[in-house]
Design a protein around this motif. Sequence first.
Motif, mmCIF file in Angstrom:
data_model
loop_
_atom_site.group_PDB
_atom_site.id
_atom_site.type_symbol
_atom_site.label_atom_id
_atom_site.label_comp_id
_atom_site.label_asym_id
_atom_site.label_seq_id
_atom_site.Cartn_x
_atom_site.Cartn_y
_atom_site.Cartn_z
ATOM 1 N N GLU A 1 58.555 70.688 70.567
ATOM 2 C CA GLU A 1 58.483 72.147 70.479
ATOM 3 C C GLU A 1 59.403 72.694 69.390
ATOM 4 O O GLU A 1 60.525 72.212 69.218
ATOM 5 C CB GLU A 1 58.902 72.719 71.843
ATOM 6 C CG GLU A 1 58.620 74.159 72.028
ATOM 7 C CD GLU A 1 58.920 74.623 73.456
ATOM 8 O OE1 GLU A 1 58.698 75.807 73.708
ATOM 9 O OE2 GLU A 1 59.380 73.829 74.283
ATOM 10 N N TYR A 2 58.928 73.691 68.665
ATOM 11 C CA TYR A 2 59.762 74.395 67.696
ATOM 12 C C TYR A 2 60.451 75.540 68.433
ATOM 13 O O TYR A 2 59.783 76.416 68.979
ATOM 14 C CB TYR A 2 58.918 74.932 66.534
ATOM 15 C CG TYR A 2 58.365 73.826 65.666
ATOM 16 C CD1 TYR A 2 59.151 73.241 64.683
ATOM 17 C CD2 TYR A 2 57.067 73.362 65.846
ATOM 18 C CE1 TYR A 2 58.653 72.213 63.883
ATOM 19 C CE2 TYR A 2 56.558 72.337 65.051
ATOM 20 C CZ TYR A 2 57.367 71.770 64.074
ATOM 21 O OH TYR A 2 56.880 70.755 63.296
ATOM 22 N N LYS B 1 63.194 71.690 65.644
ATOM 23 C CA LYS B 1 62.273 71.061 66.581
ATOM 24 C C LYS B 1 63.077 70.331 67.653
ATOM 25 O O LYS B 1 63.932 69.506 67.361
ATOM 26 C CB LYS B 1 61.362 70.083 65.836
ATOM 27 C CG LYS B 1 60.198 69.585 66.657
ATOM 28 C CD LYS B 1 59.229 68.801 65.797
ATOM 29 C CE LYS B 1 57.986 68.452 66.587
ATOM 30 N NZ LYS B 1 57.039 67.688 65.778
ATOM 31 N N ILE C 1 53.768 79.502 63.647
ATOM 32 C CA ILE C 1 54.956 79.179 64.442
ATOM 33 C C ILE C 1 56.172 79.864 63.828
ATOM 34 O O ILE C 1 56.973 80.480 64.541
ATOM 35 C CB ILE C 1 55.163 77.649 64.512
ATOM 36 C CG1 ILE C 1 54.009 77.009 65.292
ATOM 37 C CG2 ILE C 1 56.501 77.304 65.148
ATOM 38 C CD1 ILE C 1 53.927 75.513 65.172
ATOM 39 N N LEU D 1 52.823 75.459 59.242
ATOM 40 C CA LEU D 1 53.694 75.972 60.311
ATOM 41 C C LEU D 1 53.831 77.494 60.268
ATOM 42 O O LEU D 1 54.682 78.062 60.941
ATOM 43 C CB LEU D 1 55.088 75.326 60.206
ATOM 44 C CG LEU D 1 55.135 73.813 60.380
ATOM 45 C CD1 LEU D 1 56.521 73.283 60.056
ATOM 46 C CD2 LEU D 1 54.712 73.424 61.783
#
Length: 121
Positions: free
Chosen positions: A52-53, A48, A12, A9
């Motif tokens: 979507e984060y 989350k 992100i 991740l």
Amino acid sequence: MLVRYKKALEKIAMGLLSFMPQEKDVKRLMETIQQYEQEDDWILYLWKKGEEYVGIVGILAEDAVATIQHITVIPSYRGEGIALKMLQELRELGQFKTLQANEETEPFLQKYIPILKEDEK
């Protein structure tokens, strides 16, 4: 839903952290991510929503105290109470009795800390 940071991740997380004023510089951003990856007491969570984060919260864990080092939400999701939800879920994990701000996060967290203290009662 809080999701603990993992290397997969990274991009992100860096994108989310870049919304914090002190993390605009790429070099600083890389150092911050490395700190969360390498230091056991620095813990990063992503929020989350659906697939979507949309938010991120990073803490320095010392015994039962979590000092909020980073907290931000994607601008298009601001005003939906996501920051408060992140803090509430962080506290519900059960490992921290106290959530507190650091110098950089205090102005943002001033409105949330009283709500969290009220929730504790």
